[in-house]
Design a protein around this motif. Structure first.
Motif, PDB file in Angstrom:
ATOM      1  N   TYR A 406       0.844  -1.192   0.000  1.00 51.45           N
ATOM      2  CA  TYR A 406       0.000   0.000   0.000  1.00 51.45           C
ATOM      3  C   TYR A 406       0.879   1.241   0.000  1.00 51.45           C
ATOM      4  CZ  TYR A 406       1.082   0.399   5.005  1.00 51.45           C
ATOM      5  OH  TYR A 406       1.743   0.517   6.201  1.00 51.45           O
ATOM      6  N   GLU A 408       0.153   5.206   1.350  1.00 55.74           N
ATOM      7  CA  GLU A 408      -0.834   6.056   1.999  1.00 55.74           C
ATOM      8  C   GLU A 408      -0.184   7.330   2.511  1.00 55.74           C
ATOM      9  OE1 GLU A 408      -2.428   3.750   5.248  1.00 55.74           O
ATOM     10  OE2 GLU A 408      -0.897   4.499   6.638  1.00 55.74           O
ATOM     11  N   SER A 454      -6.781   6.210   4.731  1.00 48.11           N
ATOM     12  CA  SER A 454      -5.783   5.790   5.705  1.00 48.11           C
ATOM     13  C   SER A 454      -6.286   6.048   7.116  1.00 48.11           C
ATOM     14  CB  SER A 454      -4.465   6.535   5.472  1.00 48.11           C
ATOM     15  OG  SER A 454      -4.610   7.905   5.824  1.00 48.11           O
ATOM     16  N   ARG A 460      -5.254   6.271   0.721  1.00 43.24           N
ATOM     17  CA  ARG A 460      -4.538   4.996   0.826  1.00 43.24           C
ATOM     18  C   ARG A 460      -4.829   4.200  -0.440  1.00 43.24           C
ATOM     19  NH1 ARG A 460      -2.864   1.137   5.038  1.00 43.24           N
ATOM     20  NH2 ARG A 460      -3.359  -1.007   4.426  1.00 43.24           N
TER      21      ARG A 460
END
Length: 470
Positions: A406, A408, A454, A460
């Motif tokens: 990910y 973010e 996020s 995110r």
């Protein structure tokens, strides 16, 4: 096939032979065999429990083997039945085959020559075939594809539930109907023609067409059958969603082509002018000017590379065919160095190594970082926030997910009311190109990307389906 899983009913009016045969099949061949001494007793035993096969003598008083078979067929049309006969003449063999026996053996060969192993092999063979048939029928019946057995003239001989539901009928009511009776004339005629071609050539025919607004991919597979007429297995799959995705992809590719033209004509020319001006500049007077010129030159070079990458991505739509081993940390830190990040910070909390096209993954990260820095800083928050908070730089984090990673930030987040990955979508004064490139690069790798929020309230981006290098 495991012999110990087979239940056999042995039927013979000779108590000695029936018992000896059952015991031999049980003790020497791992079957579960029981004996009965008449057709009536055999029918009662079958009514009380399930068997995989019946082995019966032909000549028995009151009810012979074929009469027993006919009685069994009234309740179970498919139970494997092996006939033991004392006659080896063609008339007996023909009668046995016509009655539907799975196999038949000469009884004397089994008794006098002690060929119980041969009998056991025959039992295993017919039971194995029956189980395979049952599995196939179960698959057909539970298949989401519409499946029907169709004769050369277009008559439906059988159909599964999916096909019946598709035609708005009950499966049993379709038997004996012609395709033109249950479908519009034009698609029905196309299918009948395909059936005939498959029977004539002995090869599978394929057809794609639309019926009542749905798109279907249909195969016509010639099959061997004991019926008096040739048949095919018609397998029809609903591909409406796939066709819709293809058309949407075509529309997206058209939009990308338009974007490619803009990039080529409207950006390349001023970029070339800037690069030419750089070459004409005199030697810088001090180190500061040299650094600035080097930075401009590097940025112009990078702009040219981005233009080439985006043009290739838009016009070719190529997938990643030769990915390399690379760490997510290396991709992130290298991309961070190419972005004007100001006081923004980057933290990488993953040591994952993945397979990726490093150049295109670089574009993915740079666009995400640029989006975070330009649109996610706290200076973009509402005036009701504390004044000292307005200038807080954005913090970006890259970490691991199950099956991916990910990216973010702790900025203001992204309005997800529209498709943020759509070309031209922008939350500010941006071009709306960056996240479209992110989506394209992810798709080229076979990854999925989703926008979420996020824990700190920022944007995110979650990437899954990422192939690990190990």
């Amino acid at each position: 096939m495991a012999a110990e899983s087979i239940r056999v009913l042995v039927v013979d009016d000779s108590e000695f032979f029936a018992q000896m045969t059952a015991e031999t099949l049980t003790e020497e061949h791992g079957m579960e065999a029981v004996a009965e001494h008449s057709g009536t007793a055999a029918l009662s035993r079958l009514a009380d429990g399930e068997f995989d096969c019946v082995v019966s003598d032909y000549e028995m008083p009151e009810m012979d083997g074929l009469s027993l078979l006919r009685a069994i067929r009234e309740d179970d049309p498919t139970l494997p039945f092996i006939l033991l006969t004392g006659r080896g003449d063609e008339e007996t063999a023909s009668a046995a085959i016509a009655a539907g026996v799975a196999d038949y053996l000469l009884k004397l060969e089994v008794v006098e020559d002690k060929q119980y192993g041969r009998l056991a092999n025959r039992i295993e063979s017919v039971v194995g075939q029956d189980r395979t048939r049952r599995k196939f029928e179960s698959l057909v019946e539970n298949s989401p594809d519409g499946i029907a057995q169709v004769a050369t003239d277009g008559t439906i001989l059988s159909a599964n539930r999916a096909m019946a539901d598709r035609l708005g009928r009950d499966p049993d009511s379709l038997v004996g109907e012609h395709l033109t009776d249950v479908m519009d004339a034009e698609p029905a005629q196309r299918r009948v023609a395909a059936v005939r071609r498959a029977v004539e050539t002995g090869e599978t025919e394929e057809l794609e067409d639309s019926v009542d607004g749905r798109h279907y991919q249909t195969q016509f597979v010639p099959v061997e059958s004991h019926r008096q007429r040739d048949t095919v297995q018609l397998v029809e799959r609903d591909v409406t969603e796939r066709v819709a995705r293809q058309r949407e992809l075509e529309r997206q590719n058209e939009r990308l082509e338009e974007f490619a033209s803009v990039v080529s004509h409207d950006l390349r020319n001023p970029l070339n002018v800037a690069q030419s001006a750089m070459e004409l500049l005199e030697r810088p007077d001090d180190e500061t000017e040299a650094d600035l010129l080097a930075k401009v030159d590097r940025s112009l070079t990078r702009m040219g590379e981005i233009i080439e990458d985006v043009l290739t991505l838009a016009r070719e739509g190529r997938t990643v065919d030769d990915p390399q081993r690379v760490t997510v940390e290396a991709l992130a830190t290298d991309a961070w160095a190419w972005v004007e990040t100001g006081d923004a910070t980057l933290s990488v909390t993953t040591d994952a190594t993945i397979l990726a096209d490093t150049k295109r993954a670089h574009d993915l990260f740079t666009n995400l970082f640029r989006n975070a820095v330009e649109h996610g800083s706290t200076s973009n928050r509402t005036q009701s926030d504390d004044a000292t908070e307005h200038d807080d730089p954005v913090a970006v984090e890259v970490g691991s997910l199950p099956g991916g990673f990910y990216v973010e930030d702790d900025g203001v987040g992204i309005d997800a009311s529209g498709d943020v990955f759509e070309m031209g979508e922008s939350s500010g004064e941006g071009t709306g190109i960056g996240l479209a490139i992110v989506w394209q690069v992810a798709r080229a790798h076979g990854w999925s990307v989703e926008l979420a929020e996020s824990e700190r309230g920022g944007a995110r981006f979650e990437f899954t389906g990422v192939e690990p290098a190990d």
